[in-house]
Each structure stands twice: as C-alpha cells, then as structure tokens.
Design an enzyme around this catalytic site. Structure first.
Site, PDB file in Angstrom:
ATOM      1  N   CYS A  63       0.807  -1.224   0.000  1.00  0.00           N
ATOM      2  CA  CYS A  63       0.000   0.000   0.000  1.00  0.00           C
ATOM      3  C   CYS A  63       0.840   1.274   0.000  1.00  0.00           C
ATOM      4  O   CYS A  63       0.296   2.368  -0.151  1.00  0.00           O
ATOM      5  CB  CYS A  63      -0.896   0.018   1.233  1.00  0.00           C
ATOM      6  N   CYS A  65      -1.080  -5.228   6.775  1.00  0.00           N
ATOM      7  CA  CYS A  65      -0.748  -4.035   7.555  1.00  0.00           C
ATOM      8  C   CYS A  65       0.167  -4.383   8.724  1.00  0.00           C
ATOM      9  O   CYS A  65       0.884  -3.521   9.220  1.00  0.00           O
ATOM     10  CB  CYS A  65      -2.014  -3.377   8.088  1.00  0.00           C
TER      11      CYS A  65
HETATM   12 FE1  FES Z   1      -1.164   0.241   4.427  1.00  0.00          FE
HETATM   13 FE2  FES Z   1      -2.625  -0.820   6.278  1.00  0.00          FE
HETATM   14  S1  FES Z   1      -3.297  -0.141   4.341  1.00  0.00           S
HETATM   15  S2  FES Z   1      -0.501  -0.545   6.312  1.00  0.00           S
END
Ligand code: FES
Length: 125
Positions: free
Chosen positions: A33, A102
């Site tokens: 992400c 995450c």
């Molecule tokens: Fe990036 Fe959770 S969406 S660490």
C-alpha cells in the site's frame, strides 16, 4: 471487523514519537500500500530501554506499531528479534484478512532498528 484491542491501540497509541538520540533507527515501507513506519530504539545492557514509532499508514498499521513497541520494551535484543508480524497481529486479537498485510510493518521495523544498532556497534569495534 477490528478487534477491541486494535481499536484501543488505534485510539490510544503507545510510544508514539521519536527518540532524538536513538541508538538504532529502522525504516520500512509496505509494498502493498506504500505506507511507512519508522522505529527508534534506545539500548541499555543489550535490552530495549525505549522504543518509539512513527507510522504513516492506516489504523491497523498504527495499532500494530503501538503493540510492537509494548511487546519489545524491556526485552533483550535477541528476544525482540523473535517477535514476528504474526505474533503482533495475534496479540491484537487478529486482523481482518484484507488487513493482515498491515501487520508486516511492525516487527520488520523493529528488526530493522535492531540491525541498524548492531551494525553501528560493529563499526565501532
Ligand atoms: Fe497500508 Fe494498512 S493499508 S498498512
């Protein structure tokens, strides 16, 4: 949904911030992400005397960062290296399947900071 523990650490993150005269610094990015985490550590007698984090990421990333600092404080460096991303997620009562990535930042950031400390120590010798 998120567990109570995740929500609690997200609302009241422990050990957030920077240790100015840190002995080791770990910076990791989450390739899934793009979120980032920075951990600074203070080491005394081969133990983590202090651990602080800064996380630029989602709520789950903040909660896992907060949890890993609590798990690591007071541990020896070898013990802290045994903390895994999975054990951090488990200590938080688990994460939703689509948020498991995450938890990748937490222990990785801690390990990077310890490796940085050890590299600095080795360079001194
Ligand atoms: Fe990036 Fe959770 S969406 S660490």
């Amino acid at each position: 949904m998120y567990s109570e523990q995740v929500m609690e650490h997200f609302r009241n993150p422990r050990n957030m911030g920077v240790i100015e005269d840190a002995d080791g610094v770990g910076e990791v990015g989450n390739p899934t992400c793009g979120d980032m985490m920075r951990i600074t550590i203070k080491v005394e007698d081969d133990r983590l005397a202090d651990v602080k984090f800064q996380t630029l990421g989602c709520g789950a990333a903040v909660a896992t960062s907060s949890m890993v600092t609590e798990m690591a404080k007071g541990k020896t460096l070898d013990e802290a290296m045994q903390i895994s991303n999975k054990s951090v997620a488990e200590s938080l009562g688990g994460l939703p399947p689509n948020k498991m990535h995450c938890s990748n930042l937490a222990a990785d950031g801690l390990h990077a900071a310890i490796e940085d400390y050890r590299a600095k120590q080795a360079a001194k010798v």
